[in-house]
Design a protein around this motif. Sequence first.
Motif, mmCIF file in Angstrom:
data_model
loop_
_atom_site.group_PDB
_atom_site.id
_atom_site.type_symbol
_atom_site.label_atom_id
_atom_site.label_comp_id
_atom_site.label_asym_id
_atom_site.label_seq_id
_atom_site.Cartn_x
_atom_site.Cartn_y
_atom_site.Cartn_z
ATOM 1 N N GLU A 1 -5.973 6.398 5.312
ATOM 2 C CA GLU A 1 -6.515 5.470 6.312
ATOM 3 C C GLU A 1 -6.241 5.975 7.726
ATOM 4 O O GLU A 1 -7.122 5.919 8.582
ATOM 5 C CB GLU A 1 -5.915 4.077 6.122
ATOM 6 N N PHE A 2 -5.037 6.468 7.951
ATOM 7 C CA PHE A 2 -4.701 6.999 9.277
ATOM 8 C C PHE A 2 -5.557 8.224 9.604
ATOM 9 O O PHE A 2 -6.009 8.385 10.738
ATOM 10 C CB PHE A 2 -3.217 7.350 9.386
ATOM 11 N N ALA B 1 -11.596 5.386 -2.571
ATOM 12 C CA ALA B 1 -12.741 4.734 -3.230
ATOM 13 C C ALA B 1 -13.959 4.749 -2.311
ATOM 14 O O ALA B 1 -15.089 4.967 -2.765
ATOM 15 C CB ALA B 1 -12.384 3.308 -3.627
ATOM 16 N N TRP B 2 -13.740 4.519 -1.023
ATOM 17 C CA TRP B 2 -14.832 4.561 -0.046
ATOM 18 C C TRP B 2 -15.469 5.950 -0.038
ATOM 19 O O TRP B 2 -16.693 6.086 -0.076
ATOM 20 C CB TRP B 2 -14.287 4.186 1.330
ATOM 21 N N MET C 1 0.854 -1.179 0.000
ATOM 22 C CA MET C 1 0.000 0.000 0.000
ATOM 23 C C MET C 1 0.891 1.231 0.000
ATOM 24 O O MET C 1 1.839 1.316 0.752
ATOM 25 C CB MET C 1 -0.860 -0.034 1.259
ATOM 26 N N ASP C 2 0.616 2.205 -0.869
ATOM 27 C CA ASP C 2 1.480 3.365 -0.917
ATOM 28 C C ASP C 2 1.159 4.343 0.216
ATOM 29 O O ASP C 2 0.165 4.214 0.915
ATOM 30 C CB ASP C 2 1.413 4.043 -2.296
ATOM 31 N N GLY C 3 2.027 5.326 0.380
ATOM 32 C CA GLY C 3 1.907 6.265 1.493
ATOM 33 C C GLY C 3 0.630 7.080 1.494
ATOM 34 O O GLY C 3 0.063 7.360 2.541
ATOM 35 N N GLN C 4 0.180 7.479 0.297
ATOM 36 C CA GLN C 4 -1.042 8.286 0.229
ATOM 37 C C GLN C 4 -2.245 7.497 0.734
ATOM 38 O O GLN C 4 -3.057 8.010 1.485
ATOM 39 C CB GLN C 4 -1.281 8.775 -1.189
ATOM 40 N N SER D 1 -10.380 -1.017 5.501
ATOM 41 C CA SER D 1 -9.341 -1.054 4.470
ATOM 42 C C SER D 1 -9.337 -2.376 3.705
ATOM 43 O O SER D 1 -8.866 -2.432 2.569
ATOM 44 C CB SER D 1 -7.966 -0.791 5.078
ATOM 45 N N ALA D 2 -9.870 -3.424 4.291
ATOM 46 C CA ALA D 2 -9.916 -4.714 3.600
ATOM 47 C C ALA D 2 -10.859 -4.672 2.397
ATOM 48 O O ALA D 2 -10.754 -5.499 1.494
ATOM 49 C CB ALA D 2 -10.349 -5.817 4.567
#
Length: 180
Positions: free
Chosen positions: A9-10, A75-76, A1-4, A68-69
Amino acid sequence: MDGQHQSMEFLLADIARGRRDALRPVYDAQASRMFGVAMAILRDREAAADAVHDAFLKIAGRAGQYDSARGPAAAWMMGIVRNAALDRARARGRELPTDDPGLGDAALEPRVLEEIAEQEDGRRLQECLDQLDAHPRGAILLAFVHGLSHPQIGERLKAPLGTVKSMIRRGLLRLRECMT
Protein backbone atom coordinates in the motif's frame (compact mmCIF):
# COMPACT_ATOMS: atom_id res chain seq x y z
CA MET A 1 -2.86 -5.91 8.31
CA ASP A 2 0.52 -7.59 7.92
CA GLY A 3 3.70 -5.82 6.87
CA GLN A 4 3.72 -7.08 3.29
CA HIS A 5 0.20 -5.77 2.61
CA GLN A 6 1.02 -2.50 4.32
CA SER A 7 4.29 -2.06 2.41
CA MET A 8 2.51 -2.71 -0.91
CA GLU A 9 0.00 0.00 0.00
CA PHE A 10 2.81 2.41 0.84
CA LEU A 11 4.58 1.60 -2.42
CA LEU A 12 1.39 2.21 -4.40
CA ALA A 13 0.97 5.53 -2.59
CA ASP A 14 4.56 6.42 -3.51
CA ILE A 15 3.89 5.52 -7.14
CA ALA A 16 0.77 7.68 -7.08
CA ARG A 17 2.90 10.58 -5.84
CA GLY A 18 5.19 10.16 -8.85
CA ARG A 19 7.98 8.06 -7.32
CA ARG A 20 8.55 5.71 -10.25
CA ASP A 21 11.41 3.96 -8.39
CA ALA A 22 8.72 2.50 -6.08
CA LEU A 23 7.45 0.43 -9.01
CA ARG A 24 10.52 -1.84 -8.97
CA PRO A 25 9.86 -3.46 -5.56
CA VAL A 26 6.20 -3.89 -6.51
CA TYR A 27 7.29 -5.61 -9.72
CA ASP A 28 9.77 -7.81 -7.86
CA ALA A 29 7.12 -8.89 -5.35
CA GLN A 30 4.18 -9.42 -7.73
CA ALA A 31 5.39 -10.13 -11.29
CA SER A 32 5.71 -13.91 -11.00
CA ARG A 33 2.21 -14.31 -9.55
CA MET A 34 0.81 -11.90 -12.13
CA PHE A 35 2.52 -13.88 -14.88
CA GLY A 36 0.88 -17.07 -13.53
CA VAL A 37 -2.55 -15.45 -13.72
CA ALA A 38 -1.90 -14.19 -17.26
CA MET A 39 -0.59 -17.62 -18.36
CA ALA A 40 -3.67 -19.34 -16.97
CA ILE A 41 -5.83 -17.13 -19.17
CA LEU A 42 -3.70 -16.80 -22.31
CA ARG A 43 -1.70 -20.05 -22.38
CA ASP A 44 1.01 -18.22 -24.30
CA ARG A 45 4.24 -17.02 -22.62
CA GLU A 46 4.78 -14.02 -24.89
CA ALA A 47 1.17 -12.84 -24.63
CA ALA A 48 1.24 -13.38 -20.85
CA ALA A 49 4.43 -11.32 -20.56
CA ASP A 50 2.79 -8.58 -22.63
CA ALA A 51 -0.28 -8.66 -20.36
CA VAL A 52 1.93 -8.28 -17.28
CA HIS A 53 3.68 -5.35 -18.97
CA ASP A 54 0.32 -3.75 -19.77
CA ALA A 55 -0.80 -4.34 -16.18
CA PHE A 56 2.27 -2.61 -14.74
CA LEU A 57 1.71 0.37 -17.03
CA LYS A 58 -1.85 0.57 -15.70
CA ILE A 59 -0.66 0.15 -12.11
CA ALA A 60 1.83 2.98 -12.61
CA GLY A 61 -0.88 5.21 -14.05
CA ARG A 62 -3.67 4.24 -11.66
CA ALA A 63 -1.87 3.72 -8.35
CA GLY A 64 -3.79 6.65 -6.88
CA GLN A 65 -7.06 4.79 -7.52
CA TYR A 66 -6.15 1.93 -5.19
CA ASP A 67 -8.43 1.91 -2.13
CA SER A 68 -7.30 -0.28 0.77
CA ALA A 69 -10.87 -0.39 2.08
CA ARG A 70 -11.82 -2.51 -0.94
CA GLY A 71 -9.13 -5.16 -0.38
CA PRO A 72 -5.42 -5.92 -0.39
CA ALA A 73 -3.11 -4.23 -2.87
CA ALA A 74 -2.06 -7.59 -4.34
CA ALA A 75 -5.69 -8.46 -5.13
CA TRP A 76 -6.16 -5.08 -6.83
CA MET A 77 -3.09 -5.73 -8.98
CA MET A 78 -4.21 -9.28 -9.80
CA GLY A 79 -7.50 -7.85 -11.04
CA ILE A 80 -5.60 -5.48 -13.30
CA VAL A 81 -3.46 -8.25 -14.82
CA ARG A 82 -6.51 -10.50 -15.20
CA ASN A 83 -8.30 -7.76 -17.14
CA ALA A 84 -5.19 -7.06 -19.23
CA ALA A 85 -4.94 -10.76 -20.12
CA LEU A 86 -8.64 -10.97 -20.96
CA ASP A 87 -8.29 -7.87 -23.14
CA ARG A 88 -5.41 -9.50 -25.00
CA ALA A 89 -7.36 -12.73 -25.45
CA ARG A 90 -10.31 -10.81 -26.88
CA ALA A 91 -8.07 -8.72 -29.13
CA ARG A 92 -6.52 -11.85 -30.57
CA GLY A 93 -9.99 -13.11 -31.40
CA ARG A 94 -9.20 -16.36 -29.65
CA GLU A 95 -11.59 -18.30 -27.55
CA LEU A 96 -10.48 -18.70 -23.99
CA PRO A 97 -9.03 -22.19 -23.51
CA THR A 98 -11.02 -24.88 -21.78
CA ASP A 99 -9.65 -27.54 -19.52
CA ASP A 100 -11.01 -30.27 -21.76
CA PRO A 101 -8.09 -32.64 -22.46
CA GLY A 102 -9.88 -33.81 -25.61
CA LEU A 103 -9.33 -30.34 -27.06
CA GLY A 104 -5.63 -30.29 -26.18
CA ASP A 105 -6.03 -27.84 -23.31
CA ALA A 106 -4.90 -28.72 -19.83
CA ALA A 107 -6.09 -26.98 -16.70
CA LEU A 108 -3.42 -24.86 -15.08
CA GLU A 109 -5.26 -24.54 -11.77
CA PRO A 110 -3.04 -26.88 -9.71
CA ARG A 111 0.22 -25.26 -10.88
CA VAL A 112 -1.09 -21.72 -10.49
CA LEU A 113 -2.50 -22.51 -7.06
CA GLU A 114 0.76 -24.20 -6.05
CA GLU A 115 2.70 -21.06 -7.00
CA ILE A 116 0.29 -18.87 -5.05
CA ALA A 117 0.28 -21.33 -2.15
CA GLU A 118 4.05 -20.97 -1.79
CA GLN A 119 3.37 -17.55 -0.32
CA GLU A 120 2.02 -17.31 3.24
CA ASP A 121 -1.15 -15.56 2.06
CA GLY A 122 -1.47 -18.18 -0.64
CA ARG A 123 -1.44 -21.01 1.89
CA ARG A 124 -4.20 -19.27 3.82
CA LEU A 125 -6.14 -18.69 0.58
CA GLN A 126 -5.85 -22.38 -0.31
CA GLU A 127 -7.10 -23.37 3.16
CA CYS A 128 -10.06 -21.02 2.78
CA LEU A 129 -10.83 -22.27 -0.74
CA ASP A 130 -10.79 -25.83 0.57
CA GLN A 131 -13.51 -24.86 3.07
CA LEU A 132 -15.90 -23.77 0.31
CA ASP A 133 -18.42 -26.14 -1.25
CA ALA A 134 -17.38 -27.57 -4.61
CA HIS A 135 -19.64 -25.40 -6.83
CA PRO A 136 -18.71 -21.97 -5.39
CA ARG A 137 -15.02 -22.97 -5.27
CA GLY A 138 -15.17 -24.17 -8.88
CA ALA A 139 -16.96 -21.03 -10.04
CA ILE A 140 -14.41 -18.79 -8.31
CA LEU A 141 -11.49 -20.71 -9.81
CA LEU A 142 -13.04 -20.63 -13.28
CA ALA A 143 -13.50 -16.87 -12.98
CA PHE A 144 -10.25 -15.80 -11.34
CA VAL A 145 -7.73 -18.46 -12.35
CA HIS A 146 -9.04 -19.44 -15.77
CA GLY A 147 -10.52 -16.06 -16.67
CA LEU A 148 -13.91 -17.31 -17.78
CA SER A 149 -16.85 -14.92 -17.92
CA HIS A 150 -20.01 -15.51 -15.88
CA PRO A 151 -21.92 -16.82 -18.94
CA GLN A 152 -19.06 -19.22 -19.75
CA ILE A 153 -19.06 -20.46 -16.15
CA GLY A 154 -22.82 -20.95 -16.36
CA GLU A 155 -22.39 -23.09 -19.47
CA ARG A 156 -19.59 -25.09 -17.85
CA LEU A 157 -21.50 -25.67 -14.60
CA LYS A 158 -24.91 -26.03 -16.30
CA ALA A 159 -26.24 -23.27 -14.03
CA PRO A 160 -28.29 -20.12 -14.75
CA LEU A 161 -26.36 -16.85 -14.95
CA GLY A 162 -27.97 -15.43 -11.79
CA THR A 163 -27.01 -18.55 -9.86
CA VAL A 164 -23.42 -18.28 -11.04
CA LYS A 165 -23.20 -14.63 -10.01
CA SER A 166 -24.71 -15.38 -6.59
CA MET A 167 -22.46 -18.38 -6.09
CA ILE A 168 -19.34 -16.33 -6.84
CA ARG A 169 -20.48 -13.39 -4.71
CA ARG A 170 -21.31 -15.59 -1.70
CA GLY A 171 -18.10 -17.58 -2.14
CA LEU A 172 -16.00 -14.41 -2.26
CA LEU A 173 -17.72 -13.14 0.88
CA ARG A 174 -16.90 -16.41 2.65
CA LEU A 175 -13.30 -16.18 1.43
CA ARG A 176 -13.03 -12.63 2.74
CA GLU A 177 -14.39 -13.71 6.14
CA CYS A 178 -12.02 -16.68 6.26
CA MET A 179 -8.99 -14.59 5.24
CA THR A 180 -9.52 -11.98 7.97
